[in-house]
Design a protein around this motif. Structure first.
Motif, PDB file in Angstrom:
ATOM      1  N   LEU A   1       0.844  -1.193   0.000  1.00  0.00           N
ATOM      2  CA  LEU A   1       0.000   0.000   0.000  1.00  0.00           C
ATOM      3  C   LEU A   1       0.876   1.240   0.000  1.00  0.00           C
ATOM      4  O   LEU A   1       1.836   1.339   0.766  1.00  0.00           O
ATOM      5  CB  LEU A   1      -0.907   0.040   1.241  1.00  0.00           C
ATOM      6  N   GLU A   2       0.541   2.174  -0.891  1.00  0.00           N
ATOM      7  CA  GLU A   2       1.179   3.486  -0.888  1.00  0.00           C
ATOM      8  C   GLU A   2       0.095   4.554  -0.994  1.00  0.00           C
ATOM      9  O   GLU A   2      -0.732   4.510  -1.913  1.00  0.00           O
ATOM     10  CB  GLU A   2       2.145   3.638  -2.066  1.00  0.00           C
ATOM     11  N   MET A   3       0.093   5.454  -0.043  1.00  0.00           N
ATOM     12  CA  MET A   3      -0.740   6.652  -0.136  1.00  0.00           C
ATOM     13  C   MET A   3       0.223   7.816  -0.344  1.00  0.00           C
ATOM     14  O   MET A   3       1.064   8.095   0.520  1.00  0.00           O
ATOM     15  CB  MET A   3      -1.570   6.832   1.136  1.00  0.00           C
ATOM     16  N   SER A   4       0.119   8.472  -1.483  1.00  0.00           N
ATOM     17  CA  SER A   4       1.114   9.478  -1.866  1.00  0.00           C
ATOM     18  C   SER A   4       0.498  10.859  -2.005  1.00  0.00           C
ATOM     19  O   SER A   4      -0.508  11.036  -2.705  1.00  0.00           O
ATOM     20  CB  SER A   4       1.774   9.085  -3.201  1.00  0.00           C
ATOM     21  N   HIS A   5       1.097  11.828  -1.298  1.00  0.00           N
ATOM     22  CA  HIS A   5       0.746  13.252  -1.415  1.00  0.00           C
ATOM     23  C   HIS A   5      -0.750  13.497  -1.183  1.00  0.00           C
ATOM     24  O   HIS A   5      -1.405  14.232  -1.927  1.00  0.00           O
ATOM     25  CB  HIS A   5       1.169  13.786  -2.783  1.00  0.00           C
ATOM     26  N   ILE A   6      -1.258  12.864  -0.136  1.00  0.00           N
ATOM     27  CA  ILE A   6      -2.679  12.986   0.189  1.00  0.00           C
ATOM     28  C   ILE A   6      -2.941  14.300   0.931  1.00  0.00           C
ATOM     29  O   ILE A   6      -2.306  14.588   1.947  1.00  0.00           O
ATOM     30  CB  ILE A   6      -3.153  11.809   1.071  1.00  0.00           C
ATOM     31  N   SER A   7      -3.878  15.076   0.419  1.00  0.00           N
ATOM     32  CA  SER A   7      -4.316  16.304   1.080  1.00  0.00           C
ATOM     33  C   SER A   7      -5.833  16.283   1.180  1.00  0.00           C
ATOM     34  O   SER A   7      -6.520  15.737   0.309  1.00  0.00           O
ATOM     35  CB  SER A   7      -3.856  17.547   0.312  1.00  0.00           C
ATOM     36  N   LYS A   8      -6.348  16.884   2.248  1.00  0.00           N
ATOM     37  CA  LYS A   8      -7.793  16.924   2.437  1.00  0.00           C
ATOM     38  C   LYS A   8      -8.170  18.124   3.289  1.00  0.00           C
ATOM     39  O   LYS A   8      -7.587  18.351   4.354  1.00  0.00           O
ATOM     40  CB  LYS A   8      -8.272  15.638   3.118  1.00  0.00           C
ATOM     41  N   SER A   9      -9.149  18.885   2.813  1.00  0.00           N
ATOM     42  CA  SER A   9      -9.681  20.018   3.562  1.00  0.00           C
ATOM     43  C   SER A   9     -11.191  19.878   3.676  1.00  0.00           C
ATOM     44  O   SER A   9     -11.847  19.310   2.795  1.00  0.00           O
ATOM     45  CB  SER A   9      -9.334  21.337   2.870  1.00  0.00           C
ATOM     46  N   PHE A  10     -11.710  20.429   4.760  1.00  0.00           N
ATOM     47  CA  PHE A  10     -13.150  20.513   4.970  1.00  0.00           C
ATOM     48  C   PHE A  10     -13.482  21.987   5.138  1.00  0.00           C
ATOM     49  O   PHE A  10     -13.321  22.545   6.222  1.00  0.00           O
ATOM     50  CB  PHE A  10     -13.570  19.715   6.206  1.00  0.00           C
ATOM     51  N   GLY A  11     -13.873  22.615   4.027  1.00  0.00           N
ATOM     52  CA  GLY A  11     -14.082  24.056   4.073  1.00  0.00           C
ATOM     53  C   GLY A  11     -12.764  24.763   4.342  1.00  0.00           C
ATOM     54  O   GLY A  11     -11.764  24.542   3.665  1.00  0.00           O
ATOM     55  N   ALA A  12     -12.741  25.591   5.373  1.00  0.00           N
ATOM     56  CA  ALA A  12     -11.537  26.348   5.722  1.00  0.00           C
ATOM     57  C   ALA A  12     -10.565  25.544   6.573  1.00  0.00           C
ATOM     58  O   ALA A  12      -9.464  26.009   6.878  1.00  0.00           O
ATOM     59  CB  ALA A  12     -11.926  27.630   6.459  1.00  0.00           C
ATOM     60  N   ILE A  13     -10.957  24.327   6.965  1.00  0.00           N
ATOM     61  CA  ILE A  13     -10.122  23.503   7.849  1.00  0.00           C
ATOM     62  C   ILE A  13      -9.306  22.527   7.008  1.00  0.00           C
ATOM     63  O   ILE A  13      -9.857  21.722   6.256  1.00  0.00           O
ATOM     64  CB  ILE A  13     -10.978  22.733   8.863  1.00  0.00           C
ATOM     65  N   THR A  14      -8.001  22.606   7.136  1.00  0.00           N
ATOM     66  CA  THR A  14      -7.101  21.687   6.445  1.00  0.00           C
ATOM     67  C   THR A  14      -6.802  20.510   7.362  1.00  0.00           C
ATOM     68  O   THR A  14      -6.215  20.680   8.436  1.00  0.00           O
ATOM     69  CB  THR A  14      -5.789  22.386   6.058  1.00  0.00           C
ATOM     70  N   ALA A  15      -7.197  19.322   6.940  1.00  0.00           N
ATOM     71  CA  ALA A  15      -7.019  18.130   7.775  1.00  0.00           C
ATOM     72  C   ALA A  15      -5.722  17.400   7.469  1.00  0.00           C
ATOM     73  O   ALA A  15      -5.071  16.879   8.372  1.00  0.00           O
ATOM     74  CB  ALA A  15      -8.207  17.183   7.587  1.00  0.00           C
ATOM     75  N   LEU A  16      -5.333  17.350   6.191  1.00  0.00           N
ATOM     76  CA  LEU A  16      -4.123  16.653   5.784  1.00  0.00           C
ATOM     77  C   LEU A  16      -3.359  17.487   4.769  1.00  0.00           C
ATOM     78  O   LEU A  16      -3.966  18.108   3.886  1.00  0.00           O
ATOM     79  CB  LEU A  16      -4.454  15.291   5.168  1.00  0.00           C
ATOM     80  N   VAL A  17      -2.017  17.467   4.871  1.00  0.00           N
ATOM     81  CA  VAL A  17      -1.166  18.255   3.979  1.00  0.00           C
ATOM     82  C   VAL A  17      -0.094  17.353   3.375  1.00  0.00           C
ATOM     83  O   VAL A  17       0.873  16.991   4.051  1.00  0.00           O
ATOM     84  CB  VAL A  17      -0.480  19.420   4.728  1.00  0.00           C
ATOM     85  N   ASP A  18      -0.276  16.931   2.136  1.00  0.00           N
ATOM     86  CA  ASP A  18       0.771  16.205   1.408  1.00  0.00           C
ATOM     87  C   ASP A  18       1.295  14.999   2.192  1.00  0.00           C
ATOM     88  O   ASP A  18       2.494  14.821   2.361  1.00  0.00           O
ATOM     89  CB  ASP A  18       1.920  17.164   1.075  1.00  0.00           C
ATOM     90  N   VAL A  19       0.386  14.163   2.662  1.00  0.00           N
ATOM     91  CA  VAL A  19       0.765  13.005   3.474  1.00  0.00           C
ATOM     92  C   VAL A  19       1.070  11.810   2.577  1.00  0.00           C
ATOM     93  O   VAL A  19       0.300  11.488   1.672  1.00  0.00           O
ATOM     94  CB  VAL A  19      -0.355  12.637   4.469  1.00  0.00           C
ATOM     95  N   SER A  20       2.188  11.158   2.854  1.00  0.00           N
ATOM     96  CA  SER A  20       2.558   9.938   2.133  1.00  0.00           C
ATOM     97  C   SER A  20       2.935   8.864   3.140  1.00  0.00           C
ATOM     98  O   SER A  20       3.720   9.120   4.062  1.00  0.00           O
ATOM     99  CB  SER A  20       3.744  10.189   1.192  1.00  0.00           C
ATOM    100  N   ILE A  21       2.367   7.674   2.986  1.00  0.00           N
ATOM    101  CA  ILE A  21       2.741   6.539   3.837  1.00  0.00           C
ATOM    102  C   ILE A  21       2.908   5.306   2.967  1.00  0.00           C
ATOM    103  O   ILE A  21       2.335   5.204   1.878  1.00  0.00           O
ATOM    104  CB  ILE A  21       1.711   6.258   4.958  1.00  0.00           C
ATOM    105  N   LYS A  22       3.713   4.373   3.468  1.00  0.00           N
ATOM    106  CA  LYS A  22       3.897   3.079   2.820  1.00  0.00           C
ATOM    107  C   LYS A  22       3.666   1.987   3.854  1.00  0.00           C
ATOM    108  O   LYS A  22       3.993   2.147   5.026  1.00  0.00           O
ATOM    109  CB  LYS A  22       5.310   2.942   2.234  1.00  0.00           C
TER     110      LYS A  22
END
Length: 275
Positions: free
Chosen positions: A17-38
């Motif tokens: 499993l690779e999650m690469s450069h994952i970002s996620k925001s909910f409106g004005a709230i940034t939950a994830l910033v460029d997250v990568s895991i293996k």
């Protein structure tokens, strides 16, 4: 807890499993910033961080509840998109949340086969095959090293740790590739936590399923996990093997002020600077 017989994860264990450069925001709230895991085959990966760090958002993306704003997920060498939890489960990803989704007034073995019950026909009638489910539940729980007084007991009579073990066993029975455990040790006492940690150690010993474990207790991380990813303010600020770091080092890094710059300074032996 004996860890001497747990084989080291081989350097040639494939990345499943690779999650690469994952970002996620909910409106004005940034939950994830460029997250990568293996995650490698058979690995137990600890995902740690304070409340609000982004852990739950990350696993909900992996589990198909949320879709990322940016980034990719590669499962066993193929890029995938999960539009729903069903999509994630179809790719072998099972998640056990804190609410467990167990039914308290049903027996352990009925909970084990909830939604996938075995049936038999008697005089043309389709009936539950309770005998088969009881026998399979006993055998499977024993194989995983889970001690339950009786599979006939209703779940509401079990301890918190035993309930967690039943929920995990039910997920493993569906033969997942990846098992995500969302804070399975939260609100458990020492003895109950030992039940769950023992189960995770057995999974680690067998190396048949990969595990992502969300946990707050750093001591438990080093008891049960091969590697640690530390999330802070939506970023992975530390990715290290538990054999190459320590609980004391992790606490020192947390106190350093976090953030990638602070982590680099801490790794170099520099302090966080004057207050």
């Amino acid at each position: 807890m004996n860890t001497d017989d747990i084989p080291a994860l081989g350097p040639d264990a494939p990345v499943i499993l690779e999650m690469s450069h994952i970002s996620k925001s909910f409106g004005a709230i940034t939950a994830l910033v460029d997250v990568s895991i293996k995650l490698r085959q058979g690995e137990v990966l600890a995902l740690v961080g304070d409340n609000g760090a982004g852990k739950s958002t990350l696993i909900k993306i992996l589990s198909g509840f949320h879709q990322p704003d940016t980034g990719t997920i590669v499962s066993r060498g193929r890029e995938v998109r999960f539009g729903s939890p069903r999509d994630a489960r179809a790719h072998g990803i099972q998640t056990v949340y804190q609410d467990l989704a167990l039914i308290g007034d049903l027996s352990v073995y009925h909970n084990m086969f909830l939604g996938r019950e075995y049936h038999k026909r008697i005089l043309g009638l389709k009936l539950l095959d309770n005998g088969k489910m009881r026998e399979l539940a006993q055998t499977y729980l024993k194989t995983l090293g889970i001690s339950i007084p009786s599979v006939d007991s209703t779940v509401d009579l079990l301890s918190g740790g035993q309930r967690q073990c039943v929920a995990v066993a039910r997920s493993i029975y569906s033969s997942p590739t990846i098992l995500v455990l969302d804070e399975p040790l939260a609100a458990l006492g020492v003895r109950e936590s030992a039940h769950v940690l023992g189960l995770i150690q057995n999974l680690r010993r067998q190396r048949a399923v990969s595990v992502i474990l969300i946990v707050h207790n750093y001591n438990q991380v080093f008891e049960a996990c091969d590697r640690i990813n530390f999330l802070h303010s939506g970023e992975i600020v530390l990715d290290a093997s538990t054999s190459q770091t320590s609980e004391e080092e992790l606490i020192r890094i947390v106190k350093s002020g976090l953030g990638r710059t602070a982590i680099a300074a801490a790794a170099a032996g520099a302090g966080p600077g004057p207050a």
